[in-house]
Design a protein around this motif. Structure first.
Motif, PDB file in Angstrom:
ATOM      1  N   GLU A 137      -3.905  -1.230   9.521  1.00 21.38           N
ATOM      2  CA  GLU A 137      -5.102  -1.516  10.312  1.00 21.38           C
ATOM      3  C   GLU A 137      -5.252  -0.404  11.342  1.00 21.38           C
ATOM      4  OE1 GLU A 137      -6.946  -4.859  13.396  1.00 21.38           O
ATOM      5  OE2 GLU A 137      -4.977  -5.171  12.462  1.00 21.38           O
TER       6      GLU A 137
ATOM      7  N   LYS B  45      -3.944   3.429   3.722  1.00 27.13           N
ATOM      8  CA  LYS B  45      -4.350   2.027   3.711  1.00 27.13           C
ATOM      9  C   LYS B  45      -3.848   1.285   2.483  1.00 27.13           C
ATOM     10  CE  LYS B  45      -8.325  -0.945   4.572  1.00 27.13           C
ATOM     11  NZ  LYS B  45      -9.774  -1.002   4.883  1.00 27.13           N
ATOM     12  N   SER B  46      -3.965   1.906   1.324  1.00 28.20           N
ATOM     13  CA  SER B  46      -3.570   1.221   0.087  1.00 28.20           C
ATOM     14  C   SER B  46      -2.056   1.049  -0.005  1.00 28.20           C
ATOM     15  CB  SER B  46      -4.080   1.995  -1.137  1.00 28.20           C
ATOM     16  OG  SER B  46      -3.536   3.300  -1.160  1.00 28.20           O
ATOM     17  N   GLU B  47      -1.291   2.001   0.535  1.00 29.57           N
ATOM     18  CA  GLU B  47       0.164   1.927   0.439  1.00 29.57           C
ATOM     19  C   GLU B  47       0.782   1.006   1.489  1.00 29.57           C
ATOM     20  OE1 GLU B  47       2.267   5.777  -0.618  1.00 29.57           O
ATOM     21  OE2 GLU B  47       0.296   6.567  -0.066  1.00 29.57           O
TER      22      GLU B  47
ATOM     23  N   ASN C   2      -1.227  -1.019   3.767  1.00 26.85           N
ATOM     24  CA  ASN C   2      -2.163  -2.034   4.264  1.00 26.85           C
ATOM     25  C   ASN C   2      -2.339  -1.924   5.776  1.00 26.85           C
ATOM     26  OD1 ASN C   2      -3.944  -4.194   4.038  1.00 26.85           O
ATOM     27  ND2 ASN C   2      -2.335  -5.725   4.362  1.00 26.85           N
TER      28      ASN C   2
END
Length: 375
Positions: free
Chosen positions: A367, A361-363, A365
């Motif tokens: 969904e 998610k952090s790398e 983004n």
């Protein structure tokens, strides 16, 4: 349906996704199968054997990707293969996406329907398509560790099982699942002193029972693991969180406390590794390095070293689900088979396996989308 099997290109990866017997089964059901030229050679399977059961042979991977509705592989595609993806294509292979943002992005960009062997999960929590390779990797991990303990490989110069009058090597296995159990089988057979760490007390009781008290079992926590590692000759990392990155449970300080020439074999490297000092994926060409005086082995495709065994073992597990996919169509197969639904990692440009989405998610983004909403 048209099925394509490209040649594996990962370092020293000699497995192939389909055996002639599997090809014949698919052809008899009315499907077309195309194999890249010499894709089976590393596993001792010739082009002629594939042709004899009805497969077509294509010269290049591009030809295979261009013609196929579904690509069947063993290992995750490498970067040079990303450009070969055809929009909306089905990819059926080991994906290991959690530590691999670049591959994940490529699959999403091309809206690939990615079905990952390693997350196909039965109701009892078992991983039927991962199990055969975990069995191979577990057994290999002990063999590899025994070899690396030899002095010319920078090891301590120990025979794993010792000899009469000389104590055997001490083996610590972190994780009592399929990999850990198989590693222990070989280590016990070679005469080593074996301890298995796990967080599941029921699993530890099971291991104690099946091994008849020939292994030591220990509930895993950082203190007890650190103490055990100080006296360990061979450590085998066998941790698995399905679909997610492996947790770093062995810290650099723990490694610093190990004896010089002791050995670490981390089977969890496919999912990012469970040892802090493993900062690189190694290859069969150059399989180990030394850090803090400890030999580190972190090859991500261990079963590729025994391709004949691995190819036939893998096909025994994957073919049933492949037949389901090509007979019913990939969407209906995933809708109606809870095991395959768990295997669906990417679809229509979304990540459909939550552990992968959470880890990346952090790398990226990302969904997460529930696959049932998309099918």
């Amino acid at each position: 349906m048209i099925i394509g099997v490209p040649k594996e290109i990962k370092n020293n990866e000699n497995r192939v996704a389909l055996t002639p017997a599997s090809v014949q089964e698919l052809v008899l059901r009315g499907h077309e199968v195309y194999i890249e030229n010499n894709a089976g050679i590393g596993s001792g399977i010739s082009n002629e054997e594939y042709i004899a059961v009805g497969a077509g042979i294509l010269d290049t991977p591009k030809e295979v990707f261009d013609i196929a509705d579904i690509i069947v592989k063993v290992k995750e595609p490498l970067e040079c293969e990303y450009e070969l993806f055809k929009e909306g294509q089905v990819l059926y292979t080991y994906l290991h996406l959690a530590p691999n943002p670049s591959l994940t992005k490529a699959l999403l960009d091309k809206k690939i329907m990615g079905i990952a062997y390693e997350t196909v999960e039965a109701a009892d929590g078992s991983l039927p398509l991962l199990t055969p390779m975990s069995e191979v990797a577990g057994r290999m991990s002990t063999q590899v560790g025994a070899t690396l303990l030899q002095k010319y490989n920078k090891g301590r110069g120990m025979l794993l099982g010792g000899v009469p009058g000389v104590a055997p090597a001490k083996v610590v296995i972190l994780g009592g699942g399929v990999v850990g159990t198989n590693a222990a089988k070989i280590a016990i057979g070679m005469g080593a002193n074996v301890t298995i760490f796990d967080v599941n007390s029921k699993r530890l009781a099971y291991l104690d029972d099946i091994f008849g008290g020939r292994v030591n079992t220990c509930y895993s926590n950082s203190l007890s693991l650190a103490e055990a590692l100080k006296n360990t000759d061979l450590f085998i990392g066998a941790v698995l969180v399905p679909g997610a990155k492996a947790p770093n449970l062995v810290t650099e300080e723990m490694v610093k406390g190990m004896k010089e020439g002791s050995v670490i074999v981390d089977v969890a490297i496919d999912q990012g590794g469970s040892v802090e000092t493993i900062d690189r994926v190694t290859t069969h060409d150059n399989p180990y390095y030394v850090s803090h005086g400890v030999v580190h082995y972190s090859v991500a495709n261990m079963p590729g070293a025994v391709p004949r065994t691995s190819t036939f073992a893998l096909n025994g597990a994957t073919l049933k689900h492949l037949i389901n996919i090509v007979e019913k169509g990939p969407v209906e197969a995933c809708k109606n088979d809870p095991l395959l639904l768990k295997g669906l990692n990417t679809y229509k440009g979304y990540v459909t396996y939550k552990a992968v989405a959470d880890d990346l998610k952090s790398e990226l983004n990302l969904e997460y989308k529930d696959p049932q909403e998309l099918l």
